[in-house]
Design a protein around this motif. Structure first.
Motif, PDB file in Angstrom:
ATOM      1  N   LEU A 331       1.064  -0.994   0.199  1.00  5.13           N
ATOM      2  CA  LEU A 331      -0.096  -0.105   0.069  1.00  5.13           C
ATOM      3  C   LEU A 331       0.814   1.233   0.162  1.00  5.13           C
ATOM      4  O   LEU A 331       1.591   1.444   0.802  1.00  5.13           O
ATOM      5  CB  LEU A 331      -0.771   0.194   1.354  1.00  5.13           C
ATOM      6  N   GLY A 332       0.715   1.882  -1.294  1.00  2.97           N
ATOM      7  CA  GLY A 332       1.464   3.153  -1.209  1.00  2.97           C
ATOM      8  C   GLY A 332       0.949   4.272  -1.252  1.00  2.97           C
ATOM      9  O   GLY A 332      -0.381   4.182  -1.159  1.00  2.97           O
ATOM     10  N   PHE A 333       1.473   5.528  -1.482  1.00  2.19           N
ATOM     11  CA  PHE A 333       0.788   6.865  -1.361  1.00  2.19           C
ATOM     12  C   PHE A 333      -0.019   7.190  -2.623  1.00  2.19           C
ATOM     13  O   PHE A 333      -0.885   8.020  -2.520  1.00  2.19           O
ATOM     14  CB  PHE A 333       1.902   8.103  -1.013  1.00  2.19           C
ATOM     15  N   MET A 334       0.535   6.666  -3.811  1.00  2.00           N
ATOM     16  CA  MET A 334      -0.047   6.713  -5.044  1.00  2.00           C
ATOM     17  C   MET A 334      -1.511   6.432  -5.280  1.00  2.00           C
ATOM     18  O   MET A 334      -2.228   7.198  -5.846  1.00  2.00           O
ATOM     19  CB  MET A 334       0.727   6.051  -6.195  1.00  2.00           C
ATOM     20  N   SER A 335      -1.763   5.487  -4.469  1.00  2.00           N
ATOM     21  CA  SER A 335      -3.389   5.093  -4.599  1.00  2.00           C
ATOM     22  C   SER A 335      -4.229   6.059  -3.898  1.00  2.00           C
ATOM     23  O   SER A 335      -5.315   6.456  -4.430  1.00  2.00           O
ATOM     24  CB  SER A 335      -3.548   3.647  -3.948  1.00  2.00           C
ATOM     25  N   PHE A 336      -3.559   6.637  -2.913  1.00  2.00           N
ATOM     26  CA  PHE A 336      -4.389   7.707  -2.127  1.00  2.00           C
ATOM     27  C   PHE A 336      -4.602   8.645  -2.952  1.00  2.00           C
ATOM     28  O   PHE A 336      -5.611   9.513  -3.102  1.00  2.00           O
ATOM     29  CB  PHE A 336      -3.923   8.121  -0.686  1.00  2.00           C
ATOM     30  N   PHE A 337      -3.561   9.370  -3.624  1.00  2.00           N
ATOM     31  CA  PHE A 337      -3.461  10.346  -4.452  1.00  2.00           C
ATOM     32  C   PHE A 337      -4.467  10.161  -5.700  1.00  2.00           C
ATOM     33  O   PHE A 337      -4.972  11.235  -6.297  1.00  2.00           O
ATOM     34  CB  PHE A 337      -2.088  11.110  -4.884  1.00  2.00           C
ATOM     35  N   THR A 338      -4.448   9.023  -6.306  1.00  2.00           N
ATOM     36  CA  THR A 338      -5.104   8.725  -7.402  1.00  2.00           C
ATOM     37  C   THR A 338      -6.711   8.930  -6.843  1.00  2.00           C
ATOM     38  O   THR A 338      -7.647   9.401  -7.758  1.00  2.00           O
ATOM     39  CB  THR A 338      -4.957   7.076  -8.031  1.00  2.00           C
ATOM     40  N   LYS A 339      -7.039   8.031  -5.825  1.00  2.00           N
ATOM     41  CA  LYS A 339      -8.425   8.277  -5.476  1.00  2.00           C
ATOM     42  C   LYS A 339      -8.895   9.541  -5.164  1.00  2.00           C
ATOM     43  O   LYS A 339      -9.887   9.794  -5.324  1.00  2.00           O
ATOM     44  CB  LYS A 339      -8.499   7.329  -4.294  1.00  2.00           C
ATOM     45  N   LEU A 345     -11.970  15.332  -9.530  1.00  2.00           N
ATOM     46  CA  LEU A 345     -12.471  15.658 -10.912  1.00  2.00           C
ATOM     47  C   LEU A 345     -13.969  15.551 -11.144  1.00  2.00           C
ATOM     48  O   LEU A 345     -14.523  15.919 -12.095  1.00  2.00           O
ATOM     49  CB  LEU A 345     -11.809  14.623 -11.796  1.00  2.00           C
ATOM     50  N   LYS A 346     -14.742  14.618 -10.324  1.00  2.00           N
ATOM     51  CA  LYS A 346     -15.979  14.537 -10.643  1.00  2.00           C
ATOM     52  C   LYS A 346     -16.526  15.905  -9.974  1.00  2.00           C
ATOM     53  O   LYS A 346     -17.764  16.276 -10.737  1.00  2.00           O
ATOM     54  CB  LYS A 346     -16.759  13.650  -9.652  1.00  2.00           C
ATOM     55  N   GLU A 347     -16.187  16.690  -9.184  1.00  2.00           N
ATOM     56  CA  GLU A 347     -16.606  17.972  -8.871  1.00  2.00           C
ATOM     57  C   GLU A 347     -16.245  19.037  -9.871  1.00  2.00           C
ATOM     58  O   GLU A 347     -16.871  20.013  -9.939  1.00  2.00           O
ATOM     59  CB  GLU A 347     -16.114  18.113  -7.474  1.00  2.00           C
ATOM     60  N   THR A 485     -10.508  25.056  -6.404  1.00  2.00           N
ATOM     61  CA  THR A 485     -11.447  24.092  -5.642  1.00  2.00           C
ATOM     62  C   THR A 485     -10.932  22.710  -5.713  1.00  2.00           C
ATOM     63  O   THR A 485     -11.103  21.782  -5.002  1.00  2.00           O
ATOM     64  CB  THR A 485     -12.726  24.076  -6.372  1.00  2.00           C
ATOM     65  N   PHE A 486     -10.499  22.389  -7.084  1.00  2.00           N
ATOM     66  CA  PHE A 486      -9.851  21.029  -7.074  1.00  2.00           C
ATOM     67  C   PHE A 486      -8.721  20.516  -6.225  1.00  2.00           C
ATOM     68  O   PHE A 486      -8.660  19.427  -5.577  1.00  2.00           O
ATOM     69  CB  PHE A 486      -9.532  20.795  -8.569  1.00  2.00           C
ATOM     70  N   LEU A 487      -7.725  21.436  -6.204  1.00  2.00           N
ATOM     71  CA  LEU A 487      -6.720  20.978  -5.287  1.00  2.00           C
ATOM     72  C   LEU A 487      -7.264  21.101  -3.582  1.00  2.00           C
ATOM     73  O   LEU A 487      -6.651  20.512  -2.989  1.00  2.00           O
ATOM     74  CB  LEU A 487      -5.692  22.371  -5.380  1.00  2.00           C
ATOM     75  N   VAL A 488      -8.221  22.093  -3.347  1.00  2.00           N
ATOM     76  CA  VAL A 488      -8.842  21.994  -1.964  1.00  2.00           C
ATOM     77  C   VAL A 488      -9.273  20.657  -1.532  1.00  2.00           C
ATOM     78  O   VAL A 488      -9.096  20.071  -0.628  1.00  2.00           O
ATOM     79  CB  VAL A 488      -9.727  23.193  -1.780  1.00  2.00           C
ATOM     80  N   ARG A 489     -10.064  19.988  -2.661  1.00  2.00           N
ATOM     81  CA  ARG A 489     -10.705  18.712  -2.472  1.00  2.00           C
ATOM     82  C   ARG A 489      -9.559  17.520  -2.459  1.00  2.00           C
ATOM     83  O   ARG A 489      -9.932  16.698  -1.645  1.00  2.00           O
ATOM     84  CB  ARG A 489     -11.753  18.442  -3.813  1.00  2.00           C
ATOM     85  N   VAL A 490      -8.750  17.825  -3.063  1.00  2.00           N
ATOM     86  CA  VAL A 490      -7.375  16.826  -2.922  1.00  2.00           C
ATOM     87  C   VAL A 490      -6.849  16.851  -1.784  1.00  2.00           C
ATOM     88  O   VAL A 490      -6.794  15.738  -0.855  1.00  2.00           O
ATOM     89  CB  VAL A 490      -6.497  17.039  -4.063  1.00  2.00           C
ATOM     90  N   LYS A 491      -6.893  17.939  -1.157  1.00  2.00           N
ATOM     91  CA  LYS A 491      -6.057  18.326   0.122  1.00  2.00           C
ATOM     92  C   LYS A 491      -7.006  17.620   1.219  1.00  2.00           C
ATOM     93  O   LYS A 491      -6.866  16.934   2.090  1.00  2.00           O
ATOM     94  CB  LYS A 491      -5.849  19.726   0.528  1.00  2.00           C
ATOM     95  N   GLU A 492      -8.297  18.043   1.271  1.00  2.00           N
ATOM     96  CA  GLU A 492      -9.596  17.526   2.175  1.00  2.00           C
ATOM     97  C   GLU A 492      -9.574  15.866   2.050  1.00  2.00           C
ATOM     98  O   GLU A 492      -9.472  15.487   3.242  1.00  2.00           O
ATOM     99  CB  GLU A 492     -10.569  17.949   1.763  1.00  2.00           C
ATOM    100  N   ALA A 493      -9.263  15.425   1.027  1.00  2.00           N
ATOM    101  CA  ALA A 493      -9.454  13.743   1.148  1.00  2.00           C
ATOM    102  C   ALA A 493      -8.287  13.277   1.456  1.00  2.00           C
ATOM    103  O   ALA A 493      -8.428  12.215   2.330  1.00  2.00           O
ATOM    104  CB  ALA A 493      -9.456  13.362  -0.376  1.00  2.00           C
ATOM    105  N   ARG A 499     -13.267  10.480   4.108  1.00  2.00           N
ATOM    106  CA  ARG A 499     -14.138  11.178   3.170  1.00  2.00           C
ATOM    107  C   ARG A 499     -14.148  10.739   1.858  1.00  2.00           C
ATOM    108  O   ARG A 499     -15.163  10.639   1.175  1.00  2.00           O
ATOM    109  CB  ARG A 499     -13.558  12.577   2.857  1.00  2.00           C
ATOM    110  N   LEU A 500     -12.985   9.664   1.577  1.00  2.00           N
ATOM    111  CA  LEU A 500     -13.032   9.192   0.437  1.00  2.00           C
ATOM    112  C   LEU A 500     -14.183   7.840   0.384  1.00  2.00           C
ATOM    113  O   LEU A 500     -14.630   7.497  -0.676  1.00  2.00           O
ATOM    114  CB  LEU A 500     -11.534   8.485  -0.091  1.00  2.00           C
ATOM    115  N   LEU A 501     -13.930   7.258   1.435  1.00  2.00           N
ATOM    116  CA  LEU A 501     -14.990   6.030   1.869  1.00  2.00           C
ATOM    117  C   LEU A 501     -16.517   6.665   1.822  1.00  2.00           C
ATOM    118  O   LEU A 501     -17.417   5.704   1.195  1.00  2.00           O
ATOM    119  CB  LEU A 501     -14.580   5.459   2.973  1.00  2.00           C
ATOM    120  N   MET A 502     -16.732   7.885   1.962  1.00  2.00           N
ATOM    121  CA  MET A 502     -18.022   8.241   2.293  1.00  2.00           C
ATOM    122  C   MET A 502     -18.383   9.188   0.950  1.00  2.00           C
ATOM    123  O   MET A 502     -19.554  10.036   1.076  1.00  2.00           O
ATOM    124  CB  MET A 502     -18.270   8.829   3.533  1.00  2.00           C
ATOM    125  N   ASP A 503     -17.641   9.420   0.154  1.00  2.00           N
ATOM    126  CA  ASP A 503     -17.912  10.148  -1.087  1.00  2.00           C
ATOM    127  C   ASP A 503     -18.305  11.545  -0.674  1.00  2.00           C
ATOM    128  O   ASP A 503     -19.183  12.221  -1.119  1.00  2.00           O
ATOM    129  CB  ASP A 503     -19.110   9.614  -2.028  1.00  2.00           C
TER     130      ASP A 503
END
Length: 504
Positions: A331-339, A345-347, A485-493, A499-503
């Protein structure tokens, strides 16, 4: 009586395909349903079986040709008609052909440029591993082509003797060019007649002796030519150690000023002797061109933020052993960043879009490009439908494609179609950078080194693992508000992975 082999139904909305590989050659015996060839469409790979038992009489559509549905691929002579071509009769037939056309050495098979991939129209012949007169087995490596994206290996389509090299090393060939000719074993006699002349040419420093690939690479890196090196291998073949000796000898001898390339600015003789000039590879030329094109075409702007990696690191530490035990991958960090990026990107869908003329094309999927540094240069393998994948699937895909990238085994299809890219300069120690767009994409996220820094948390100074994030975007379609907004959402996640689990 012959039976036609035609292109099968390729699927809904697919009207054509490219002949990728023939597994049989004319004269080969085939059985019912035995694999004849493989077709490649823009969606799937289709295998074409033999409809009858018999002998492959001829191939109508060669490798690399584009064919439509129901197009004729080949003809199968049924077993009853295969008699005239029995093994006992072939030598005399080949002898007749050899007498009529001694240069071809009998029946011959052309070696063509294989399918290079979408949007790739030419390649450069980088290395021949065989020389004229060498015996080759079917599927044995003949040469390597270098395109502006990947290296392509060319196997022999048949067993026989390499009777002719049409495109020598350094030649630029198009996607339908002929590279060489393979003669059958009867052609060996003709080749042997030419051997004395070839040996004489080789003794004079000709190109008929194939030098070791490692030696060629060493010569290119050292900037010395073949005639400056004395080969110690068989038939004067240059080995890697021969290059090292030549370089050492050149370094100990004074370098003539006349041999130095004309400098762009005044350079002393001493400086000139210490310079090294190496021709850019096609991949590096393309990287340079595409990066400059990106700057010229897009209105690139970069916005920055920072993320506290405390929670993500804690979650990873807590579950990494269980994760690896269950899924067989770390389990690396790339999967967290990808998610996190897929979530953002949806928002902000314009970051996942591209410009096509006067249209904006919004992608309702995420094909995530993961930039990877390789000895050959920067490549960006694409993980398709990353937004539909689990953490484990993402980690497996990143690991597999990363290994293929380092080994130079990525196919063209694996590097095309990305909609957004992540570049991790942090693995090299980068603390801050402004990534450049990967056209025609409109966004790229730059990750950086995680570094402990003093931060104010709830009015108190705490040491936190912090990372700077950089989003470069095409300001023609992405406004500042969307980018931030995109960068803030990545930061929050990343600061609260739940938050990723609960969308959220």
């Amino acid at each position: 009586m012959t039976t036609e082999v035609r292109v099968p139904t390729l699927g809904e909305s697919v009207t054509e395909a490219t002949v990728a590989t023939w597994f049989k050659k004319p004269g080969d015996t085939v059985s019912v349903d035995e694999m004849l060839c493989e077709l490649e469409t823009d969606k799937v790979t289709v295998e074409v079986p033999s409809p009858v038992a018999g002998k492959l009489a001829d191939i109508v559509a060669q490798e690399g040709e584009t064919v439509g549905v129901d197009a004729l691929l080949a003809n199968i002579a049924e077993a009853g008609e295969a008699g005239p071509e029995t093994p006992e009769e072939r030598p005399s037939e080949k002898a007749e052909k050899a007498a009529e056309a001694p240069k071809s050495g009998g029946k011959s098979v052309d070696v063509m440029v294989p399918t290079l991939g979408e949007s790739v129209s030419e390649a450069t012949v980088s290395t021949w591993f065989k020389k004229v007169g060498d015996s080759v087995a079917q599927d044995e490596m003949l040469c390597e082509l270098e395109t502006d994206k990947v290296s392509v290996e060319v196997p022999s389509p048949a067993a026989g003797v390499l009777s002719e090299i049409v495109a020598p090393e350094g030649t630029t060939v198009d996607a339908s060019a002929k590279l060489a000719v393979i003669g059958d074993s009867a052609g060996a006699a003709a080749s042997s007649e030419e051997a004395p002349a070839k040996e004489e040419t080789a003794s004079k420093g000709g190109k008929d002796v194939e030098d070791a690939p490692s030696a060629k690479k060493a010569m290119a890196e050292a900037g010395i030519s073949r005639d400056q090196v004395s080969g110690s291998g068989r038939d004067g073949r240059v080995m890697k150690e021969d290059v090292a000796k030549a370089v050492a000898a050149a370094a100990s001898a004074p370098a003539p000023a006349a041999t130095a390339p004309a400098p762009r600015a005044p350079v002393s003789a001493d400086d000139a002797s210490r310079e090294e000039r190496v021709k850019m590879t096609r991949l590096r030329q393309t990287i340079a061109r595409r990066l400059k094109d990106a700057q010229n075409a897009a209105a690139i702007l970069t916005t920055y933020n920072e993320v506290d990696m405390t929670e993500t690191m804690a979650l990873r530490k807590e579950y990494k052993e269980l994760f690896e035990k269950k899924h067989g991958v770390k389990l690396g960090f790339m999967s967290f960043f990808t998610k996190a990026c897929c979530h953002a990107l949806k928002e902000v869908p314009e970051v996942n879009a591209e410009i096509d003329g006067t249209d904006i094309v919004y992608k309702n999927f995420v094909h995530m490009g993961i930039a990877a540094g390789t000895p050959q240069g920067l490549v960006v393998p694409v993980i398709r439908d990353a937004d539909q994948m689990s953490f484990a699937e993402i980690e497996k895909a990143i690991g597999e494609k990363g290994k293929r990238a380092r080994d130079g085994k990525l196919s063209m299809a694996e590097m095309q179609g990305g909609t957004f890219t992540i570049s991790n300069g942090g693995v090299y120690g980068s603390l801050m950078s402004s990534p450049i767009l990967n056209p025609p994409q409109s966004g790229i996220l730059g990750m950086h080194k995680i570094q402990d820094r003093p931060m104010v948390v709830n009015g108190e100074i705490k040491i936190r693992p912090m990372m700077y994030l950089a989003l470069s975007y095409d300001h023609r379609i992405v406004d500042g508000k969307g980018a931030v907004t995109f960068l803030v959402r990545v930061k929050e996640a990343l600061e609260d992975p739940r938050r990723l689990l609960m969308d959220l």
